[in-house]
Design an enzyme around this catalytic site. Structure first.
Site, PDB file in Angstrom:
ATOM      1  CE1 TYR A   1     -14.403   8.384  16.881  1.00 36.41           C
ATOM      2  CE2 TYR A   1     -12.397   9.296  17.824  1.00 36.41           C
ATOM      3  CZ  TYR A   1     -13.692   9.469  17.358  1.00 36.41           C
ATOM      4  OH  TYR A   1     -14.274  10.714  17.378  1.00 36.41           O
TER       5      TYR A   1
ATOM      6  CE1 TYR B   1      -9.015  -8.919   6.329  1.00 37.43           C
ATOM      7  CE2 TYR B   1      -7.045  -8.114   7.414  1.00 37.43           C
ATOM      8  CZ  TYR B   1      -8.149  -7.881   6.616  1.00 37.43           C
ATOM      9  OH  TYR B   1      -8.380  -6.625   6.110  1.00 37.43           O
TER      10      TYR B   1
ATOM     11  CG  HIS C   1      -2.962  -1.062   7.679  1.00 36.39           C
ATOM     12  ND1 HIS C   1      -3.643  -1.592   8.745  1.00 36.39           N
ATOM     13  CD2 HIS C   1      -3.449  -1.690   6.585  1.00 36.39           C
ATOM     14  CE1 HIS C   1      -4.499  -2.495   8.317  1.00 36.39           C
ATOM     15  NE2 HIS C   1      -4.394  -2.576   6.990  1.00 36.39           N
TER      16      HIS C   1
ATOM     17  CD  GLU D   1     -14.745   1.439  13.355  1.00 35.60           C
ATOM     18  OE1 GLU D   1     -14.672   0.451  14.105  1.00 35.60           O
ATOM     19  OE2 GLU D   1     -14.283   2.564  13.667  1.00 35.60           O
TER      20      GLU D   1
ATOM     21  CD  GLN E   1      -2.778  -1.230   2.450  1.00 38.86           C
ATOM     22  OE1 GLN E   1      -2.697  -0.381   3.340  1.00 38.86           O
ATOM     23  NE2 GLN E   1      -3.564  -2.285   2.556  1.00 38.86           N
TER      24      GLN E   1
END
Length: 381
Positions: free
Chosen positions: A265, A276, A163, A255, A96
């Site tokens: 949060y 996973y 991430h 979310e 990513q």
């Protein structure tokens, strides 16, 4: 603080046609599109193609800046060709990681400053971290260049290539807001001395605002606005100046959160999804002391890109959130009602949608994900 998870998106999804459902159980898996129950309320016109685009932003003159994940910044004249902007820093491409967001300074018209985010390699092999920098944009007839690049913020350099987060926004307060994902390291999201799993708030020069909630603690904590986040890939302020951010959950549990000052949060303590490997995670309703999402998705939509629509070209979308869906291969419209939110409609696009932006005249623009990806302009029927 919100004390109860609102599964409003699930209720809305049940009321939609079968086309509004996705069977994807992982964020990199395409949804099984059963076909639209009704036609999309827009025409999607291809304008250009890019190689692994990640973000875009319009310039005051109507031209469009587009980042490509391998480390390329392009400027597109609508109706013309895309040209390269030189001076982009080297990026850590892979997974990513790569070139990320691009936004304009609130006074761009007078200072020509843009802000960019990217994954930056560490000195130790296999390590990288998200980085945010600003630079002056010098446009020419053949493209342009960046000059006076200044790094404002960095994540620590860690192993792995996922991430990063690093979505950017300027708020109504003219502060710089940065999403900093938890690099799949889990626990640092709960540690105020780590920038991972946080929403970061800085002044436009990278200094720390004295009214941040943890400013008196100093160090990294002083930069933090909220914490307990997983993988934050969309950030937008609504017309009432409330900050909304969406984040990818694990296996289930994407979310949409209303961001409140100093709030926790919950990740990785709670989630609406599971790991996973199937290991369960306690749900938000087991921890009413932690901030629960306003809307959540299970199965996932894999949200990417986010804008709260303020134009007039699509009157029915006024004030709605528009979210790109990767696994869901859709444009997802979210309707807000004060401090609550729920999915209202889902428009199948047949491709993974990486980025959403509102154009100067109120049209909506989408970037597909991957190689040879289309830039699409959505105009009302």
């Amino acid at each position: 603080m919100k004390l109860k998870t609102l599964c409003l998106s699930c209720v809305a999804a049940l009321a939609l046609s079968a086309a509004a459902a996705t069977t994807a159980s992982a964020h990199d898996a395409p949804a099984d599109d059963a076909g639209a129950a009704k036609a999309n309320p827009f025409t999607a016109t291809e304008v250009a193609r890019f190689n692994e685009p990640w973000a875009m932003t319009f310039l005051p003159n109507g031209r469009l800046l587009v980042t490509e994940k391998r480390g390329v910044l392009k400027v597109l004249t609508i109706g013309g060709s895309a040209q390269t902007i030189t001076g982009v820093p080297a990026v850590a491409y892979g997974g990513q990681g790569g070139f990320g967001d691009v936004i304009l300074h609130p006074q761009f018209a007078t200072n020509s400053l843009i802000y960019i985010s990217y994954a930056e390699r560490g000195t130790t092999s296999g390590t990288a971290g998200a980085t945010v920098a600003r630079a002056k944009l010098n446009l020419t007839s053949s493209g342009g260049s960046l000059s006076n690049l200044q790094v404002l913020w960095r994540q620590p350099k860690l192993s792995g290539s996922n991430h990063y987060g690093h979505r950017l926004a300027f708020g109504p307060d003219h502060k710089l807001w940065i999403t900093s994902s938890e690099r799949q390291k889990f626990d640092p999201a709960q540690d105020l001395n780590s920038p991972l799993g946080k929403v970061i708030r800085l002044n436009d020069d990278g200094s720390v605002p004295t009214d941040n909630p943890f400013y008196n603690r100093g160090g990294v904590a002083a930069t933090v606005w909220s914490y307990g986040h997983r993988n934050l890939l969309g950030i937008a302020f609504d017309a009432q100046n409330k900050l909304w951010i969406h984040e990818m959950g694990p296996k289930g549990g994407d979310e949409l959160n209303l961001i409140e000052r100093g709030s926790n949060y919950g990740w990785p303590l709670v989630s609406q999804g599971d790991h996973y490997d199937g290991t369960p995670i306690p749900r938000h309703n087991t921890r009413p002391d932690l901030n629960a999402p306003e809307a959540w998705w299970n199965p996932v939509i894999a949200p990417a890109g986010f804008v709260i629509y303020s134009g007039t070209r699509f009157p029915n979308w006024a004030g709605s959130g528009l979210i790109g869906g990767l696994a869901s291969q859709a444009l997802v419209r979210v309707k807000f009602n004060g401090n609550t939110a729920a999915e209202a409609e889902r428009y199948p696009m047949g491709k993974r949608i990486r980025e959403v932006e509102q154009g100067p005249n109120g049209d909506v623009w989408l970037l597909e994900d991957g190689t040879n990806a289309r830039l699409l302009r959505l105009t009302p029927l």
